[in-house]
Scaffold this active site. Structure first.
Site, mmCIF file in Angstrom:
data_model
loop_
_atom_site.group_PDB
_atom_site.id
_atom_site.type_symbol
_atom_site.label_atom_id
_atom_site.label_comp_id
_atom_site.label_asym_id
_atom_site.label_seq_id
_atom_site.Cartn_x
_atom_site.Cartn_y
_atom_site.Cartn_z
ATOM 1 N N SER A 14 50.453 -66.760 17.959
ATOM 2 C CA SER A 14 51.761 -66.234 17.238
ATOM 3 C C SER A 14 51.941 -67.317 16.127
ATOM 4 O O SER A 14 51.728 -68.660 16.026
ATOM 5 C CB SER A 14 52.727 -66.783 18.299
ATOM 6 O OG SER A 14 54.043 -66.602 17.536
ATOM 7 N N THR A 61 58.407 -62.508 22.628
ATOM 8 C CA THR A 61 57.627 -61.134 22.400
ATOM 9 C C THR A 61 57.179 -60.945 23.766
ATOM 10 O O THR A 61 57.682 -60.980 24.668
ATOM 11 C CB THR A 61 56.501 -61.791 21.444
ATOM 12 O OG1 THR A 61 55.884 -60.883 21.044
ATOM 13 C CG2 THR A 61 55.643 -62.846 22.102
ATOM 14 N N LYS A 65 60.550 -58.414 26.271
ATOM 15 C CA LYS A 65 61.852 -58.286 25.700
ATOM 16 C C LYS A 65 63.125 -57.756 26.627
ATOM 17 O O LYS A 65 63.853 -57.816 26.126
ATOM 18 C CB LYS A 65 61.205 -57.372 24.234
ATOM 19 C CG LYS A 65 60.453 -58.255 23.259
ATOM 20 C CD LYS A 65 60.460 -57.187 22.083
ATOM 21 C CE LYS A 65 59.626 -57.852 21.078
ATOM 22 N NZ LYS A 65 59.324 -57.397 20.056
ATOM 23 N N GLY A 128 57.304 -47.404 21.953
ATOM 24 C CA GLY A 128 57.292 -48.728 22.673
ATOM 25 C C GLY A 128 58.537 -49.586 22.284
ATOM 26 O O GLY A 128 59.395 -49.166 21.502
ATOM 27 N N THR A 152 52.942 -40.380 24.584
ATOM 28 C CA THR A 152 53.511 -40.113 25.975
ATOM 29 C C THR A 152 54.785 -39.561 25.396
ATOM 30 O O THR A 152 55.848 -40.251 25.069
ATOM 31 C CB THR A 152 53.921 -41.299 26.786
ATOM 32 O OG1 THR A 152 52.627 -41.774 27.234
ATOM 33 C CG2 THR A 152 54.191 -40.423 28.413
ATOM 34 N N ALA A 154 57.416 -37.998 26.950
ATOM 35 C CA ALA A 154 58.821 -38.458 27.675
ATOM 36 C C ALA A 154 59.128 -39.675 27.304
ATOM 37 O O ALA A 154 60.580 -39.594 27.115
ATOM 38 C CB ALA A 154 58.316 -38.461 29.168
HETATM 39 P P1 NDP Z 1 54.458 -51.431 23.409
HETATM 40 O O1 NDP Z 1 53.474 -51.987 24.186
HETATM 41 O O2 NDP Z 1 55.990 -51.510 23.862
HETATM 42 O O3 NDP Z 1 54.367 -49.836 22.949
HETATM 43 C C1 NDP Z 1 53.160 -49.607 22.442
HETATM 44 C C2 NDP Z 1 53.021 -48.121 21.902
HETATM 45 O O4 NDP Z 1 51.858 -47.874 21.512
HETATM 46 C C3 NDP Z 1 53.541 -46.895 22.586
HETATM 47 O O5 NDP Z 1 54.505 -46.304 22.096
HETATM 48 C C4 NDP Z 1 52.230 -46.512 23.373
HETATM 49 O O6 NDP Z 1 52.195 -45.220 23.728
HETATM 50 C C5 NDP Z 1 51.439 -46.352 21.997
HETATM 51 N N1 NDP Z 1 49.608 -46.686 22.421
HETATM 52 C C6 NDP Z 1 49.238 -47.697 22.922
HETATM 53 N N2 NDP Z 1 48.047 -47.314 23.030
HETATM 54 C C7 NDP Z 1 47.824 -46.227 22.325
HETATM 55 C C8 NDP Z 1 46.522 -45.283 21.979
HETATM 56 N N3 NDP Z 1 45.469 -45.855 22.501
HETATM 57 N N4 NDP Z 1 46.662 -44.109 21.415
HETATM 58 C C9 NDP Z 1 48.114 -44.002 20.921
HETATM 59 N N5 NDP Z 1 49.333 -44.499 21.312
HETATM 60 C C10 NDP Z 1 49.219 -45.663 21.709
HETATM 61 O O7 NDP Z 1 54.230 -52.497 22.195
HETATM 62 P P2 NDP Z 1 55.186 -52.756 20.907
HETATM 63 O O8 NDP Z 1 56.079 -51.636 20.672
HETATM 64 O O9 NDP Z 1 56.120 -53.957 21.340
HETATM 65 O O10 NDP Z 1 54.488 -52.875 19.660
HETATM 66 C C11 NDP Z 1 53.691 -52.251 18.970
HETATM 67 C C12 NDP Z 1 52.870 -52.963 17.998
HETATM 68 O O11 NDP Z 1 54.042 -53.280 16.863
HETATM 69 C C13 NDP Z 1 52.153 -54.068 18.303
HETATM 70 O O12 NDP Z 1 50.792 -53.822 17.946
HETATM 71 C C14 NDP Z 1 52.945 -55.148 17.900
HETATM 72 O O13 NDP Z 1 52.116 -56.341 17.526
HETATM 73 C C15 NDP Z 1 53.688 -54.714 16.636
HETATM 74 N N6 NDP Z 1 54.891 -55.326 16.292
HETATM 75 C C16 NDP Z 1 54.696 -56.278 15.036
HETATM 76 C C17 NDP Z 1 56.238 -56.677 14.941
HETATM 77 C C18 NDP Z 1 56.296 -57.334 13.627
HETATM 78 O O14 NDP Z 1 56.995 -58.224 13.259
HETATM 79 N N7 NDP Z 1 55.068 -57.527 12.375
HETATM 80 C C19 NDP Z 1 56.992 -56.918 15.759
HETATM 81 C C20 NDP Z 1 56.909 -56.244 17.067
HETATM 82 C C21 NDP Z 1 55.882 -55.464 17.109
HETATM 83 P P3 NDP Z 1 52.695 -44.525 25.096
HETATM 84 O O15 NDP Z 1 54.040 -44.425 25.131
HETATM 85 O O16 NDP Z 1 51.903 -43.409 25.260
HETATM 86 O O17 NDP Z 1 51.917 -45.606 25.986
#
Ligand code: NDP
Length: 273
Positions: A14, A61, A65, A128, A152, A154
């Site tokens: 981080s 993080t 959350k 997410g 996904t 849903a």
């Molecule tokens: P989550 O784990 O909550 O969500 C992950 C998302 O990515 C879901 O929509 C998931 O889809 C999708 N996903 C995961 N793997 C795949 C794949 N192989 N193919 C397609 N879709 C996929 O993570 P966060 O939402 O918290 O974070 C998302 C990204 O944003 C992270 O990489 C994080 O580092 C970044 N981030 C950056 C910040 C910044 O300040 N720059 C702040 C917060 C986050 P599904 O619903 O289908 O599982």
């Protein structure tokens, strides 16, 4: 000395301590800011202990959350909209307030990059925590359309439903190349798994693309976008700095100069390549 920390798992990489210490130095604030590895199982004990020992604020993080949101007695509107929190503040009345500054960080960074969302067709990839934290702020920018696509379906439909009272968000069903977007924001963690969001690459043509990830992790997406006609592609380092600035504001009531820290960290990032 006031004590702050960022908690999550993993947490070793981080950049939050570096960013908050730089802000504090600018503003002449004496504080300690550490990284703490906290798992969902140890969340309540660790956070109780941190605040009992005089801690003033936490950045939160993955994967904590939602737990942080549920922990707080008070929540800001944007945390309430997201159902998740990335910032906790210990108040003078011994209560804890939860906020979500992710969306603010994203939009402030886009502004700093000269990207306006007003009247634009925006596609958000992912549903997410980060996407959930951003939809309210994106709607506040009054785009012409805001679409979501997620692996996904849903999860995305639930997100759309949860935000329905704030504005219209559409589901981009088949990720077809027939749609056209001005701005495409990747809020998935697909790159971490060596994957790409399942969209037609023709969507990138002429769009400004943005990956919330930063550094090497963002490169597969930004390279893919540029190779397929994106007008520009940015990573999420600026978002990280801007969301930290919004947390800093909540804790200290001072707006730090993010431009200086943006310059410092992007230079460090290019030197480490
Ligand atoms: P989550 O784990 O909550 O969500 C992950 C998302 O990515 C879901 O929509 C998931 O889809 C999708 N996903 C995961 N793997 C795949 C794949 N192989 N193919 C397609 N879709 C996929 O993570 P966060 O939402 O918290 O974070 C998302 C990204 O944003 C992270 O990489 C994080 O580092 C970044 N981030 C950056 C910040 C910044 O300040 N720059 C702040 C917060 C986050 P599904 O619903 O289908 O599982």
């Amino acid at each position: 000395m006031m004590r702050f920390a960022v908690i999550g798992d993993p947490i070793e990489h981080s950049l939050s301590p570096t960013i908050h210490k730089a802000f504090a130095e600018q503003c002449g604030i004496d504080l300690a800011y550490e990284r703490m590895r906290v798992t969902p199982d140890s969340f309540d004990d660790e956070v109780n202990e941190f605040f009992s020992a005089g801690g003033r604020g936490l950045n939160v993080t993955q994967p904590l959350k939602t737990l942080a949101f549920n922990y707080a007695e008070l929540v800001t509107d944007r945390a309430m909209n997201a159902g998740a929190a990335n910032t906790l503040k210990f108040l003078d009345n011994d209560m804890v307030c939860a906020d979500n500054t992710d969306g603010e960080g994203l939009v402030q960074d886009l502004h700093a990059l000269g990207v306006s969302l007003n009247g634009k067709r925006v596609l958000l990839l992912g549903a997410g925590g980060a996407a959930r934290g951003s939809v309210g702020t994106l709607l506040g920018e009054q785009p012409a359309t805001l679409c979501i696509h997620n692996r996904t379906e849903a999860t995305a439909l639930q997100l759309i439903d949860d935000y329905a009272r704030l504005g219209k968000v559409d589901w981009l069903g088949s990720a077809t190349s027939e749609a056209e977007f001005d701005v495409i924001i990747n809020a998935t963690s697909a790159s971490l798994h060596g994957a790409r969001p399942d969209i037609d690459h023709a969507l990138f043509t002429g769009a400004v693309c943005y990956d919330m990830m930063y550094g090497d992790n963002a490169r597969p997406f930004t390279k893919w976008a540029l190779a397929n006609g994106a007008k520009a592609a940015h990573d999420g380092l600026g978002m990280l700095i801007e969301q930290a600035a919004a947390s800093f504001m909540l804790w200290h009531n001072i707006q730090p100069d993010t431009a200086r820290v943006r310059k410092q960290l992007s230079q460090a990032q290019s030197h480490s390549r």
